[in-house]
Design an enzyme around this catalytic site. Structure first.
Site, short mmCIF file in Angstrom:
data_model
loop_
_atom_site.label_atom_id
_atom_site.label_comp_id
_atom_site.label_asym_id
_atom_site.label_seq_id
_atom_site.Cartn_x
_atom_site.Cartn_y
_atom_site.Cartn_z
CD GLU A 246 -3.03 -1.48 0.45
OE1 GLU A 246 -3.33 -0.49 -0.22
OE2 GLU A 246 -2.88 -2.01 0.03
CB CYS A 280 -2.02 6.27 2.52
SG CYS A 280 -2.62 5.76 3.52
P1 NDP Z 1 9.26 4.80 3.24
O1 NDP Z 1 9.09 4.16 2.06
O2 NDP Z 1 10.62 5.52 2.62
O3 NDP Z 1 8.84 4.25 4.92
C1 NDP Z 1 8.78 3.45 4.85
C2 NDP Z 1 8.76 2.27 5.50
O4 NDP Z 1 9.31 1.26 4.72
C3 NDP Z 1 10.08 2.09 6.67
O5 NDP Z 1 9.55 1.78 7.54
C4 NDP Z 1 11.03 2.15 6.59
O6 NDP Z 1 12.08 2.36 7.05
C5 NDP Z 1 11.45 1.05 5.49
N1 NDP Z 1 12.11 1.69 4.51
C6 NDP Z 1 12.40 2.39 3.62
N2 NDP Z 1 13.24 1.97 3.05
C7 NDP Z 1 13.29 0.37 2.40
C8 NDP Z 1 14.09 -0.37 2.00
N3 NDP Z 1 15.33 -0.09 0.89
N4 NDP Z 1 13.59 -1.83 2.19
C9 NDP Z 1 13.16 -2.09 3.20
N5 NDP Z 1 11.94 -0.72 3.58
C10 NDP Z 1 12.79 0.18 3.64
O7 NDP Z 1 8.44 6.22 3.55
P2 NDP Z 1 9.02 7.54 4.41
O8 NDP Z 1 8.86 7.15 6.08
O9 NDP Z 1 10.24 7.65 4.32
O10 NDP Z 1 8.40 8.45 4.36
C11 NDP Z 1 8.62 9.45 3.00
C12 NDP Z 1 7.05 9.72 1.80
O11 NDP Z 1 5.96 8.14 1.73
C13 NDP Z 1 6.38 10.10 3.03
O12 NDP Z 1 5.76 11.79 2.87
C14 NDP Z 1 5.00 10.43 2.47
O13 NDP Z 1 4.31 10.68 0.83
C15 NDP Z 1 5.01 8.63 1.47
N6 NDP Z 1 4.63 7.75 2.64
C16 NDP Z 1 3.21 6.98 2.40
C17 NDP Z 1 2.78 6.34 3.99
C18 NDP Z 1 1.69 5.87 3.63
O14 NDP Z 1 0.31 5.65 4.13
N7 NDP Z 1 0.82 5.58 2.30
C19 NDP Z 1 2.50 6.38 4.67
C20 NDP Z 1 4.85 6.87 4.84
C21 NDP Z 1 5.16 7.28 4.10
P3 NDP Z 1 12.69 3.38 8.42
O15 NDP Z 1 11.75 4.18 7.72
O16 NDP Z 1 13.43 2.85 10.04
O17 NDP Z 1 13.32 3.77 7.17
#
Ligand code: NDP
Length: 480
Positions: A246, A280
């Protein structure tokens, strides 16, 4: 004291630690949190495989009791755990408590589902042979969750994963580790095999990446950003690992000229600025019919200006800080971008100074925007919303659908004809009528289209599609 990871059933320190600060007040240290090493990840994946077989063989009522106990404890402790969540994430306390309570409901819902795993049967096309079709656990599931709903999103993945007999290795977002430790402490105390549930706090780029590349993982459920999601899918395909994702969206709320004006304004304000716009399902595009546009905009801007922004744990606060300095800087860059693109910033969109040092900004409303502007095409994850004026219902629908995303959409109208047509023609996974674009139930499917989702739906009975695999058995009983 540093909070530890749960590795192969033991609480262990990792290779380093991070600090977690309250975004409402940076002088408040929420705690220190360990970071898992690669070796610990591998060890916990091996133990998870052993524990999974044991768990899958538990009786149905024994599994049900575990899920019920987790859910009931979360609901009973919603005040305490919601306070912790709001403290580390920044959403107002009512939202934090509500999130924990809702997360508990995911567990009690899936507790009941433990007893509702009923297959299908059929006669074979061959004589005297019967067919039995039933679902089995996929095995070891990696869960990667975001910070914006640190407890609810993780719970709507963990609960069905356990319900259907899987082991779980959970990598929560590093920005919100305290809520992850709290939930893990509850799960770890239950009647589960050692190592069935693991917590591997660590950065996404290191431990998250290693987790999704591991051939020891059978399925990955992810919620987060589109670029990270695409990277995870690319890693997963190397091992043919099942994946469910998602990701972002650019949800639109269509406000028709026959709408109840006050309802439309309150839905837009709640949808755009609830959770500080970091959802989201946020209403980041407001597609407004010309016949109601001016009256709607006047009340919308007044409403946004009247919102009380402040410390998440303070009484009466309607919008907390954004989650981090980086997110705040990105939001402010979008404000500048919107102005450069020709949008009129009617209010907000600025950093706020508060008695506590934190990541505060005022809710912002852009007017006179067009759907081709980047502020209307990219997910901002900010307390910012854009009004797009349209001349007809048909134009509104076409603007709503003109996006790469497709998670939620909504219409505010008194016309049954328009509501029905919209419900059937909006190209989103969730559609709402006279309700906000944000806010969903736990017993029905959730997910989107386009760049918003990939793989089977989450929640409700639909979750079985991802957390199980189907087995078809042919039985020849032989002569009597
Ligand atoms: P990310 O997609 O970076 O993070 C989501 C999860 O993925 C976190 O647990 C993160 O870990 C993990 N992650 C990051 N990189 C990797 C990787 N290479 N392999 C496996 N897991 C990984 O989102 P952000 O928190 O950086 O937010 C950035 C943007 O993403 C927001 O501004 C928004 O636009 C979007 N977002 C959308 C969401 C939704 O509900 N649809 C939720 C969150 C973000 P860690 O945080 O520890 O690096």
């Amino acid at each position: 004291m540093t909070k530890l990871n749960l590795i192969a059933g033991e609480w262990l320190a990792g290779e380093s630690e991070i600090e977690n600060r309250n975004p409402s007040d940076l002088s408040d240290l929420v705690g220190m949190f360990t970071q898992a090493s690669a070796d610990q990840l591998d060890a916990t994946l091996d133990q998870a495989r052993i524990a999974q077989a044991e768990w899958a063989a538990y009786g149905l009522e024994r599994k049900q009791a575990v899920l019920n106990a987790i859910g009931n404890e979360m609901m009973a402790r919603a005040e305490e755990l919601g306070t912790l969540l709001s403290r580390e994430e920044g959403k107002p306390l009512a939202e934090g408590k509500g999130e924990v309570y809702r997360a508990g409901q995911f567990f009690t819902y899936y507790a009941a589902e433990c007893l509702r795993q009923i297959g299908e049967n059929a006669d074979s096309v061959r004589p005297d042979i019967e067919v039995d079709v039933r679902r089995e656990a996929v095995g070891v599931v990696a869960i990667i969750s975001p910070w914006n709903f640190p407890t609810a999103t993780a719970s709507w993945k963990i609960a069905p994963a356990l319900c259907y007999g899987n082991a779980v290795v959970w990598k929560p977002a590093n920005i919100t580790p305290a809520s992850a430790v709290a939930l893990t402490e509850i799960i770890e105390r239950q009647d589960i095999p050692k190592g069935l549930f693991s917590l591997v706090m660590g950065s996404g780029r290191s431990i998250g990446q290693r987790l999704v590349e591991s051939p020891k993982v059978n399925a990955i459920s992810f919620t987060g950003s589109v670029p990270v999601g695409k990277g995870i899918a690319a890693a997963a395909i190397q091992n043919l690992t099942k994946v469910q994702m998602e990701m972002g969206s650019k949800n639109a709320l269509a406000v028709m000229d026959d709408a109840d004006l006050d309802l439309a304004v309150s839905l837009a304000l709640g949808g755009a600025f609830g959770g500080t716009g970091q959802k989201c399902t946020a209403s980041s595009r407001l597609v407004v019919h010309a016949g109601i546009h001016d009256a709607f905009v006047e009340k919308l801007v007044a409403g946004a200006q009247a919102m009380k922004v402040g410390h998440a744990l303070e009484d009466g606060v309607q919008m907390g800080p954004v989650v981090s300095e980086q997110q705040l800087q990105e939001n402010l860059a979008y404000v500048d971008l919107g102005k450069t693109e020709g949008a009129e910033l009617a209010c907000g969109g600025a950093r706020l100074d508060m008695p506590h040092q934190g990541f505060y900004m005022s809710p912002g409303v852009f007017l006179n925007t067009t759907n081709d502007m980047r502020i209307n095409r990219e997910e901002m994850f900010a307390p910012l919303t854009s009004v797009i004026k349209v001349g007809s219902y048909d134009e509104a629908l076409s603007v709503v659908n003109d996006t790469n995303f497709g998670l939620t959409s909504g219409i505010v109208t008194k016309s049954l004809a328009r509501a029905t047509h919209f419900r059937r023609n909006a190209r989103t996974g969730v559609v709402t009528v006279n309700l906000p674009t944000a806010g969903t139930d736990y017993h029905v499917p959730f997910g989107g289209r386009g760049d918003s989702s990939y793989g089977p739906r989450e929640q409700g009975k639909a979750a079985a599609e991802f957390y199980t695999t189907v087995k078809t058995a042919y039985i020849s009983a032989g002569p009597v």
